[in-house]
Design a protein around this motif. Structure first.
Motif, mmCIF file in Angstrom:
data_model
loop_
_atom_site.group_PDB
_atom_site.id
_atom_site.type_symbol
_atom_site.label_atom_id
_atom_site.label_comp_id
_atom_site.label_asym_id
_atom_site.label_seq_id
_atom_site.Cartn_x
_atom_site.Cartn_y
_atom_site.Cartn_z
ATOM 1 N N TYR A 121 5.298 22.957 3.239
ATOM 2 C CA TYR A 121 5.007 22.116 4.404
ATOM 3 C C TYR A 121 3.506 22.045 4.654
ATOM 4 C CZ TYR A 121 4.541 20.483 9.176
ATOM 5 O OH TYR A 121 4.145 19.788 10.289
ATOM 6 N N GLN A 122 2.797 23.157 4.480
ATOM 7 C CA GLN A 122 1.356 23.180 4.727
ATOM 8 C C GLN A 122 0.624 22.177 3.848
ATOM 9 O OE1 GLN A 122 0.425 24.911 7.324
ATOM 10 N NE2 GLN A 122 2.518 25.702 7.492
ATOM 11 N N ILE A 123 1.135 21.957 2.650
ATOM 12 C CA ILE A 123 0.481 21.008 1.736
ATOM 13 C C ILE A 123 0.901 19.571 2.032
ATOM 14 C CG2 ILE A 123 0.285 20.281 -0.679
ATOM 15 C CD1 ILE A 123 0.464 23.200 -1.477
ATOM 16 N N ILE A 124 2.214 19.318 2.158
ATOM 17 C CA ILE A 124 2.670 17.927 2.327
ATOM 18 C C ILE A 124 2.228 17.347 3.674
ATOM 19 C CG2 ILE A 124 4.651 18.258 0.805
ATOM 20 C CD1 ILE A 124 6.445 18.357 3.262
ATOM 21 N N SER A 125 1.986 18.211 4.655
ATOM 22 C CA SER A 125 1.558 17.707 5.970
ATOM 23 C C SER A 125 0.136 17.174 5.936
ATOM 24 C CB SER A 125 1.670 18.815 7.032
ATOM 25 O OG SER A 125 0.820 19.903 6.709
ATOM 26 N N SER A 170 0.830 -1.198 0.000
ATOM 27 C CA SER A 170 0.000 0.000 0.000
ATOM 28 C C SER A 170 0.864 1.248 0.000
ATOM 29 C CB SER A 170 -0.916 -0.009 1.231
ATOM 30 O OG SER A 170 -0.159 -0.046 2.408
ATOM 31 N N PHE A 171 0.271 2.319 -0.534
ATOM 32 C CA PHE A 171 1.004 3.576 -0.650
ATOM 33 C C PHE A 171 1.004 4.294 0.699
ATOM 34 C CE2 PHE A 171 0.267 8.223 -1.688
ATOM 35 C CZ PHE A 171 1.604 8.534 -1.658
ATOM 36 N N SER A 172 2.117 4.245 1.374
ATOM 37 C CA SER A 172 2.297 4.966 2.626
ATOM 38 C C SER A 172 3.786 5.137 2.867
ATOM 39 C CB SER A 172 1.651 4.202 3.789
ATOM 40 O OG SER A 172 1.829 4.906 4.994
ATOM 41 N N VAL A 173 4.211 6.388 3.000
ATOM 42 C CA VAL A 173 5.624 6.685 3.206
ATOM 43 C C VAL A 173 5.774 7.363 4.558
ATOM 44 C CG1 VAL A 173 7.637 7.924 2.340
ATOM 45 C CG2 VAL A 173 5.993 6.949 0.725
ATOM 46 N N ASP A 174 6.563 6.758 5.438
ATOM 47 C CA ASP A 174 6.817 7.342 6.750
ATOM 48 C C ASP A 174 7.978 8.328 6.656
ATOM 49 O OD1 ASP A 174 4.827 5.895 7.942
ATOM 50 O OD2 ASP A 174 6.140 4.273 8.609
ATOM 51 N N VAL A 175 7.734 9.547 7.091
ATOM 52 C CA VAL A 175 8.758 10.594 7.045
ATOM 53 C C VAL A 175 8.736 11.367 8.353
ATOM 54 C CG1 VAL A 175 8.676 10.852 4.528
ATOM 55 C CG2 VAL A 175 7.159 12.240 5.968
ATOM 56 N N HIS A 233 3.069 9.816 6.038
ATOM 57 C CA HIS A 233 2.803 9.694 7.471
ATOM 58 C C HIS A 233 3.959 10.324 8.227
ATOM 59 C CE1 HIS A 233 2.921 7.155 11.308
ATOM 60 N NE2 HIS A 233 1.966 8.037 11.453
ATOM 61 N N PHE A 234 3.678 11.437 8.910
ATOM 62 C CA PHE A 234 4.727 12.163 9.623
ATOM 63 C C PHE A 234 4.915 11.584 11.032
ATOM 64 C CE2 PHE A 234 4.023 15.045 6.199
ATOM 65 C CZ PHE A 234 5.232 15.703 6.029
#
Length: 368
Positions: free
Chosen positions: A69-73, A51-56, A79-80
């Motif tokens: 940042y306002q958009i990517i968050s 599944s598409f999920s990237v932990d950053v 997943h931050f």
């Protein structure tokens, strides 16, 4: 000429007969080898997920007031993670975190912001490329919407800082837990049923008619259980390594450490088995007594999932259980390359549990 009776030979004869009987017992084979292997195969074939999920994570010094940042968050696929730097570094090394993102203002003013990524060698290249594509797409959308005739608002640095790391696979978490599951089941249920039946079927009484002494009787039966379970441990670890790339950081040295730890864990868990075999009034009361000790540990000791998913007050109780410390030491040794000496705290708690259990077992032990 009178031949002196050999207690050692008699003990080894008991060990051999008991070991043979254990291998012929379907329940012993299923609980010690079958169930753990089924769980390992199921979780192993599940893979790492598609599944598409990237932990950053965001660098602590990053500028978070900018539109990027306002958009990517708010992107669902990102997943931050918010952790201390030391834990973020550990996640990077294990491949649990794709990258740490640092957004800074550009002193040259063109572009306005620079985005730098810090990752590790344990990260799949496609995950890193996916993150870079997301960031570039966000920058492109901002440019088209707000600054169509101006230079780009930001640039993603093509050079990624990579720290050394190893891929932390699902099997690296699951296998130590399943090995602990196997040892706990065998140590408690195996010993409890074994010694209860030896008394009920008057086998111990027949042993008393021979010259062999009581300690050698117990040792003979206990050694057979230990040998069987050590064979099961070798099978479980071997299949994990050969079929699913289970990590043994230092090769044969790590394997030997795991076997020594498995032996210690089994001996400790057998202490409760001795207790149950003596307090149970009949065979049907053995499972309830045994489950009082085993069932909470299967759920709360990090066998199937980390104890960090529980609330803090429950984590405190989890850390009181011996299987928790066995699992922690197993994972530290197999993946982190820790030594038995460096795991003195986990091993020390196991030993304390062993002293407590055997002190109770000696008090309640009955021969007839």
């Amino acid at each position: 000429m009178e031949v002196k009776y050999s207690q050692l030979k008699a003990m080894l004869a008991i060990t051999k007969a008991s070991l043979r009987a254990t291998f012929r017992s379907p329940s012993a084979v299923i609980f010690s080898i079958g169930f753990p292997l089924i769980f390992i195969l199921v979780f192993g074939f599940m893979g790492e997920g598609s599944s598409f999920s990237v932990d950053v994570a965001m660098d602590k010094s990053a500028d978070t007031t900018n539109p990027i940042y306002q958009i990517i968050s708010h992107i669902n696929g990102l997943h931050f993670v918010d952790k201390p730097d030391s834990l973020l570094k550990e996640d990077l090394e294990k491949g649990n975190l794709t990258a740490v993102i640092n957004i800074t203002k550009n002193a040259a003013a063109n572009p306005a912001y620079l985005i730098h990524l810090k990752s590790s060698e344990a990260i799949k290249e496609q995950d890193l490329q996916l993150l870079q594509s997301i960031l570039n797409s966000v920058i492109g959308n901002i440019n088209n919407a707000q600054f169509p005739n101006a230079p780009t608002i930001a640039r993603v640095d093509a050079t990624v800082d990579k720290i050394p790391g190893r891929v932390y696979r699902r099997i690296d978490f699951i296998l130590p837990g399943q090995l602990g599951f196997s040892l706990l089941s065998a140590g408690v249920f195996g010993v409890a049923f074994l010694f209860f039946n030896l008394r009920q079927q008057l086998v111990l009484k027949r042993f008393f008619a021979t010259p062999i002494t009581r300690p050698y009787i117990v040792l003979g039966e206990a050694i057979s259980r230990v040998l069987f379970q050590m064979i099961a441990a070798v099978i479980i670890i071997g299949i994990g390594v050969l079929a699913f790339d289970f990590t043994l950081v230092n090769g044969i040295i790590t394997f030997i450490d795991l076997m020594i730890l498995s032996l210690l864990g089994l001996v400790v868990f057998m202490g409760y088995g001795f207790i149950v075999s003596n307090v149970a009034k009949n065979e049907s009361t053995i499972p309830p007594f045994a489950n009082l000790f085993t069932f909470p540990q299967f759920l709360l000791s990090g066998t199937f999932f980390p104890i960090t998913v529980f609330p803090k007050w429950l984590q405190f109780l989890c850390n009181l259980l011996p299987l928790t410390h066995f699992n922690n030491a197993m994972r530290d040794i197999s993946f982190e390359g820790a030594s038995l000496i460096s795991e003195w705290r986990e091993i020390g708690i196991l030993v304390l549990w062993g002293i407590l259990l055997y002190a109770i077992a000696i008090k309640v032990f009955k021969w007839e």
